[in-house]
Design an enzyme around this catalytic site. Structure first.
Site, short mmCIF file in Angstrom:
data_model
loop_
_atom_site.label_atom_id
_atom_site.label_comp_id
_atom_site.label_asym_id
_atom_site.label_seq_id
_atom_site.Cartn_x
_atom_site.Cartn_y
_atom_site.Cartn_z
N TYR A 3 -19.29 -9.16 -50.41
CA TYR A 3 -17.91 -8.71 -50.16
C TYR A 3 -17.11 -9.94 -49.70
O TYR A 3 -17.41 -10.53 -48.66
CB TYR A 3 -17.84 -7.64 -49.07
CG TYR A 3 -18.39 -6.27 -49.44
CD1 TYR A 3 -18.73 -5.94 -50.75
CD2 TYR A 3 -18.53 -5.29 -48.47
CE1 TYR A 3 -19.22 -4.68 -51.07
CE2 TYR A 3 -19.02 -4.02 -48.79
CZ TYR A 3 -19.36 -3.73 -50.09
OH TYR A 3 -19.84 -2.48 -50.40
N SER A 47 -17.62 6.33 -50.92
CA SER A 47 -16.60 6.99 -51.75
C SER A 47 -16.59 8.50 -51.56
O SER A 47 -16.51 9.26 -52.53
CB SER A 47 -16.78 6.63 -53.23
OG SER A 47 -16.43 5.28 -53.41
N LEU A 54 -14.22 10.01 -50.55
CA LEU A 54 -12.88 10.44 -51.00
C LEU A 54 -12.69 10.14 -52.49
O LEU A 54 -11.59 10.26 -53.02
CB LEU A 54 -11.80 9.71 -50.18
CG LEU A 54 -11.94 9.86 -48.67
CD1 LEU A 54 -10.93 9.00 -47.94
CD2 LEU A 54 -11.77 11.32 -48.26
N GLY A 101 -10.04 7.72 -53.45
CA GLY A 101 -8.69 8.22 -53.17
C GLY A 101 -8.33 9.47 -53.97
O GLY A 101 -7.35 10.15 -53.65
N GLY A 131 -5.51 13.68 -52.66
CA GLY A 131 -4.33 14.38 -53.17
C GLY A 131 -3.10 13.48 -53.22
O GLY A 131 -2.01 13.92 -53.54
#
Ligand SMILES: NC(=O)c1ccc[n+]([C@@H]2O[C@H](COP(=O)([O-])OP(=O)(O)OC[C@H]3O[C@@H](n4cnc5c(N)ncnc54)[C@H](OP(=O)(O)O)[C@@H]3O)[C@@H](O)[C@H]2O)c1
Length: 323
Positions: free
Chosen positions: A52, A199, A201, A204, A208
Site C-alpha cells: 500500500y 469491502s 460496503l 461504496g 446508497g
C-alpha cells in the site's frame, strides 16, 4: 469499547479494524491524526500491506504509533508485487522473499514484531506450505505474533493450518458478496480463526451514495458489478437496503456494516475511515446499533448469494482471488 477475540490467539481486539489502503491519498497529517484518534478511542486494529503506497503507508503508520505501540495491533499483508507506479507485477511467496519483505516492514513500521502477518495472495508457483513455513519461522524468531491469510479458498486454509495455526482470514464479504458462506466461512470457523472481511460496503455501492454511470476516471469501472446494466440493476437493489435502513432511522452504509458485525463475534470487519468524524460515527454504530433476528433474516433473504449482478473483480484478477 467492547472487544472481540482474535481467532485462537487469546488476543482481545476492537470489533472493527481501520483500513489504510487509501492513506497515501490523504494528507499525511490527517491520516496520522485519524489513526491516533482511532487507537485512543479503542479501535486498536490497524490493517495495512507492504505494497500500500509502496511502503509509504507503513511509514505513516509507524509515525502514528510511535507513542502508542503497546495499544496498537498491526496487521500487514505481503507477497504482492507492484512497480513504482503501483501497477501490479505478480506475487512472490518464496520463503526468503517473505523473510526479506518482513525485515523491511519491521523497519518502516519501527517495531520489533508484526502482530498479524498475512500472505496477501497465494503465489501460484510456490506451495502454500512453503510460504506459511516462512511465517512460522518468523513467529519462532519473535518477529511475527500471528499468522494470517488473505483471499484463500477452503483447501488453502486447511493446508496452511496444517503447517501453523491460522489466526485470521481476510477476504471480501458483504451483503453484496456472500460466496464465502458456502465453504470458506465454515472452514474458518472449523479451525477457530477470525474472519476479517474487507469491502463490507462493497466499494461504496452499499452506502446508497453512488449513482451511475460512474465518471470515466473512477477505478471502480473495472469491476463488472459497477458496469452498465449490472450497475443499474445493483443500484435498484441498494434502494431496498435504503428502505430497510430508513425504517431503522439509519443509513444504508451503517446497516451494511451492522449486518457484517452481526454475523458472528468471530467476524472483525475492516473499514476505511479517513477522518476523526468518521471514526466517531462508526464507534457509535458499533456500540449502539442492534439488529433484530427478523431484520437479520430479512437482509439475508433479500440479499442472498448471487443476488447482486456482476463479478467482484475483472477476469484477470478473479484468477488470483478466492472463489
Ligand atoms: N485483502 C484484500 O485484498 C483487501 C482488498 C481491499 C481492501 N482491503 C482492506 O480493507 C480496507 C477497506 O477497504 P474497502 O475497499 O473495504 O473500503 P471500505 O471500507 O468499503 O470503504 C471505505 C470508505 O467508506 C466510507 N465509510 C466508512 N464507514 C462508513 C459508513 N458507516 N457509512 C458510509 N460510508 C462509510 C469511508 O469514507 P470516509 O472517507 O468518509 O471516511 C471510506 O472512504 C482497506 O483500507 C484495506 O486495508 C483489503
Amino acid at each position: 469499547m467492547n472487544t472481540r477475540k482474535l481467532g485462537n490467539s487469546g488476543i482481545d481486539i476492537s470489533p472493527i479494524a481501520i483500513g489504510t489502503r487509501e492513506v497515501g491519498e490523504k494528507s499525511k497529517q490527517q491520516t496520522i491524526e485519524t489513526l491516533q484518534y482511532a487507537i485512543d478511542s479503542g479501535i486498536n486494529f490497524i490493517n495495512t500491506a507492504d505494497f500500500y503506497g509502496m511502503g509509504m503507508n507503513e511509514l505513516i503508520i509507524g509515525e502514528a504509533i510511535k507513542n502508542r505501540r503497546e495499544k496498537a495491533f498491526i496487521s500487514v499483508k505481503t507477497g504482492a508485487l507492484r512497480n513504482y507506479q503501483g501497477h501490479f507485477l505478480g506475487f512472490d511467496g518464496r520463503p526468503n522473499a517473505i523473510k526479506n519483505f518482513c525485515a523491511y516492514s519491521l523497519t518502516r513500521l519501527g517495531v520489533n514484531e508484526i502482530d498479524l502477518y498475512q500472505i496477501a495472495r497465494i503465489d501460484p508457483n510456490v506451495p502454500i506450505e512453503e510460504s506459511v513455513g516462512a511465517i512460522k519461522d518468523l513467529i519462532q524468531e519473535g518477529k511475527v505474533r500471528c499468522l494470517g491469510l488473505s483471499e484463500v479458498n477452503a483447501d488453502q486454509i486447511r493446508r496452511a493450518n496444517a503447517v501453523h495455526p491460522v489466526t485470521a482470514v481476510e477476504i471480501e464479504y458483504s451483503l453484496a458478496t456472500r460466496f464465502i458462506e458456502k465453504e470458506i466461512l465454515p472452514e474458518v470457523r472449523k479451525i477457530g480463526a477470525s474472519l476479517i472481511p474487507y469491502s463490507v460496503l462493497s466499494y461504496g455501492l452499499l452506502t446508497g451514495n453512488l449513482s451511475g454511470p460512474l465518471p470515466k476516471e473512477d477505478y471502480k469501472n473495472m469491476f463488472p458489478r459497477f458496469q452498465g446494466e449490472n450497475l443499474q440493476y445493483n443500484l435498484k437493489l441498494v434502494e431496498k437496503l435504503q428502505d430497510i435502513a430508513s425504517q431503522k432511522g439509519i443509513t444504508a452504509g451503517d446497516l451494511a456494516l451492522a449486518w457484517a458485525l452481526h454475523q458472528g463475534d468471530d467476524i472483525i470487519p475492516i473499514v476505511g475511515m479517513s477522518s476523526t468524524k468518521r471514526v466517531d460515527k462508526n464507534i457509535n454504530l458499533v456500540e449502539s446499533i442492534q439488529l433484530t433476528s427478523e431484520e437479520n433474516k430479512l437482509l439475508n433473504e433479500t440479499f442472498g448469494i448471487g443476488v447482486f449482478k456482476g463479478e467482484r473483480y475483472p477476469d484477470a484478477l478473479l484468477k488470483v482471488v478466492a472463489s
